[in-house]
Design a protein around this motif. Structure first.
Motif, PDB file in Angstrom:
ATOM      1  N   GLN A  36      25.380 -24.382 -46.070  1.00  0.00           N
ATOM      2  CA  GLN A  36      25.837 -22.911 -45.538  1.00  0.00           C
ATOM      3  C   GLN A  36      23.779 -21.844 -45.893  1.00  0.00           C
ATOM      4  O   GLN A  36      23.873 -20.877 -44.970  1.00  0.00           O
ATOM      5  N   ASP A  37      23.659 -22.194 -46.538  1.00  0.00           N
ATOM      6  CA  ASP A  37      21.951 -21.397 -46.275  1.00  0.00           C
ATOM      7  C   ASP A  37      21.051 -22.026 -44.976  1.00  0.00           C
ATOM      8  O   ASP A  37      20.331 -20.787 -45.373  1.00  0.00           O
ATOM      9  N   ARG A  38      20.872 -22.859 -45.656  1.00  0.00           N
ATOM     10  CA  ARG A  38      20.926 -23.399 -44.079  1.00  0.00           C
ATOM     11  C   ARG A  38      20.940 -22.828 -42.834  1.00  0.00           C
ATOM     12  O   ARG A  38      20.839 -22.427 -41.372  1.00  0.00           O
ATOM     13  N   CYS A  39      22.727 -22.795 -42.452  1.00  0.00           N
ATOM     14  CA  CYS A  39      23.675 -22.049 -41.508  1.00  0.00           C
ATOM     15  C   CYS A  39      22.608 -20.611 -41.455  1.00  0.00           C
ATOM     16  O   CYS A  39      22.151 -19.801 -40.050  1.00  0.00           O
ATOM     17  N   MET A  40      22.621 -20.141 -42.255  1.00  0.00           N
ATOM     18  CA  MET A  40      22.744 -18.614 -42.410  1.00  0.00           C
ATOM     19  C   MET A  40      21.019 -18.272 -42.023  1.00  0.00           C
ATOM     20  O   MET A  40      20.516 -17.433 -41.020  1.00  0.00           O
ATOM     21  N   THR A  41      19.966 -19.330 -42.295  1.00  0.00           N
ATOM     22  CA  THR A  41      18.804 -19.032 -42.330  1.00  0.00           C
ATOM     23  C   THR A  41      18.033 -19.620 -40.890  1.00  0.00           C
ATOM     24  O   THR A  41      17.269 -18.512 -40.646  1.00  0.00           O
ATOM     25  N   THR A  42      19.291 -20.580 -39.675  1.00  0.00           N
ATOM     26  CA  THR A  42      18.868 -20.703 -38.681  1.00  0.00           C
ATOM     27  C   THR A  42      19.147 -19.193 -38.318  1.00  0.00           C
ATOM     28  O   THR A  42      18.527 -18.437 -37.086  1.00  0.00           O
ATOM     29  N   ILE A  43      20.285 -18.563 -38.519  1.00  0.00           N
ATOM     30  CA  ILE A  43      20.787 -17.447 -37.361  1.00  0.00           C
ATOM     31  C   ILE A  43      19.670 -16.014 -37.802  1.00  0.00           C
ATOM     32  O   ILE A  43      19.814 -15.659 -36.555  1.00  0.00           O
ATOM     33  N   ALA A  44      19.195 -16.030 -39.173  1.00  0.00           N
ATOM     34  CA  ALA A  44      17.941 -15.322 -38.969  1.00  0.00           C
ATOM     35  C   ALA A  44      16.931 -15.217 -38.089  1.00  0.00           C
ATOM     36  O   ALA A  44      16.520 -14.218 -37.463  1.00  0.00           O
ATOM     37  N   VAL A  45      16.262 -16.523 -38.477  1.00  0.00           N
ATOM     38  CA  VAL A  45      14.941 -16.519 -37.587  1.00  0.00           C
ATOM     39  C   VAL A  45      15.317 -16.658 -36.264  1.00  0.00           C
ATOM     40  O   VAL A  45      14.552 -16.109 -35.411  1.00  0.00           O
ATOM     41  N   ARG A  46      16.467 -16.880 -35.647  1.00  0.00           N
ATOM     42  CA  ARG A  46      16.893 -16.774 -34.399  1.00  0.00           C
ATOM     43  C   ARG A  46      16.917 -15.251 -33.766  1.00  0.00           C
ATOM     44  O   ARG A  46      16.676 -14.650 -32.852  1.00  0.00           O
ATOM     45  N   ALA A  47      17.948 -14.871 -34.656  1.00  0.00           N
ATOM     46  CA  ALA A  47      18.233 -13.293 -33.770  1.00  0.00           C
ATOM     47  C   ALA A  47      16.510 -12.126 -35.033  1.00  0.00           C
ATOM     48  O   ALA A  47      16.816 -11.209 -33.641  1.00  0.00           O
ATOM     49  N   SER A  48      16.207 -12.714 -35.038  1.00  0.00           N
ATOM     50  CA  SER A  48      15.645 -11.364 -36.056  1.00  0.00           C
ATOM     51  C   SER A  48      14.294 -11.724 -34.706  1.00  0.00           C
ATOM     52  O   SER A  48      13.153 -10.599 -34.585  1.00  0.00           O
ATOM     53  N   GLU A  60      26.125 -10.995 -38.206  1.00  0.00           N
ATOM     54  CA  GLU A  60      26.182 -12.509 -36.678  1.00  0.00           C
ATOM     55  C   GLU A  60      25.919 -13.845 -37.183  1.00  0.00           C
ATOM     56  O   GLU A  60      26.574 -15.047 -37.167  1.00  0.00           O
ATOM     57  N   ALA A  61      25.397 -13.630 -38.378  1.00  0.00           N
ATOM     58  CA  ALA A  61      25.142 -14.905 -39.629  1.00  0.00           C
ATOM     59  C   ALA A  61      26.606 -15.144 -40.386  1.00  0.00           C
ATOM     60  O   ALA A  61      26.799 -15.717 -40.642  1.00  0.00           O
ATOM     61  N   VAL A  62      27.164 -14.194 -40.982  1.00  0.00           N
ATOM     62  CA  VAL A  62      28.070 -14.054 -41.864  1.00  0.00           C
ATOM     63  C   VAL A  62      28.794 -15.161 -40.932  1.00  0.00           C
ATOM     64  O   VAL A  62      29.932 -15.729 -41.484  1.00  0.00           O
ATOM     65  N   LYS A  63      29.511 -14.602 -39.441  1.00  0.00           N
ATOM     66  CA  LYS A  63      30.322 -14.563 -38.979  1.00  0.00           C
ATOM     67  C   LYS A  63      29.980 -15.938 -38.287  1.00  0.00           C
ATOM     68  O   LYS A  63      31.423 -17.195 -38.623  1.00  0.00           O
TER      69      LYS A  63
END
Length: 118
Positions: A36-48, A60-63
């Motif tokens: 779950q942490d990797r998922c959130m991190t991946t979204i953070a890196v991409r979306a930012s 977006e990451a939560v969803k």
């Protein structure tokens, strides 16, 4: 003669080992927390890369990681006593957003530092 015995024993050995190999272990709470942490991190890196709206990135990451979050909550509830599980889940929920926002700051600072070095 020795060869015949070995061939006769090998299928039995493989048959005995097969069920253990075929079974897949269910991920435990720690594994799910890391996923779950990797998922959130991946979204953070991409979306930012394309957005500065921290709230939108967090949402977006939560969803995107909701299924892992649900699996994590289920695993925690099955692995820990009820009161401890709920305390742990509350603590994780309370820390999720502040930790995510701090991570976004670190991602952006790292990008800026790498950009300045080039």
């Amino acid at each position: 003669m020795m060869r015949t015995i070995w061939l006769a024993v090998t299928p039995l050995t493989l048959a005995a080992a097969s069920p253990a190999i075929a079974q897949s272990a269910q991920p435990n709470a720690m594994m799910l927390a890391q996923a779950q942490d990797r998922c959130m991190t991946t979204i953070a890196v991409r979306a930012s890369r394309s957005s500065t709206d921290n709230e939108a990135i967090y949402d977006e990451a939560v969803k995107a990681c909701q299924a892992l979050q649900e699996q994590l909550a289920s695993a925690v509830r099955s692995e820990y006593p009820p009161q401890q599980a709920e305390e742990l889940l509350t603590m994780l929920d309370d820390q999720a957003k502040p930790n995510f926002l701090n991570m976004l700051q670190r991602i952006r600072a790292d990008r800026a530092a790498r950009g300045a070095q080039q």
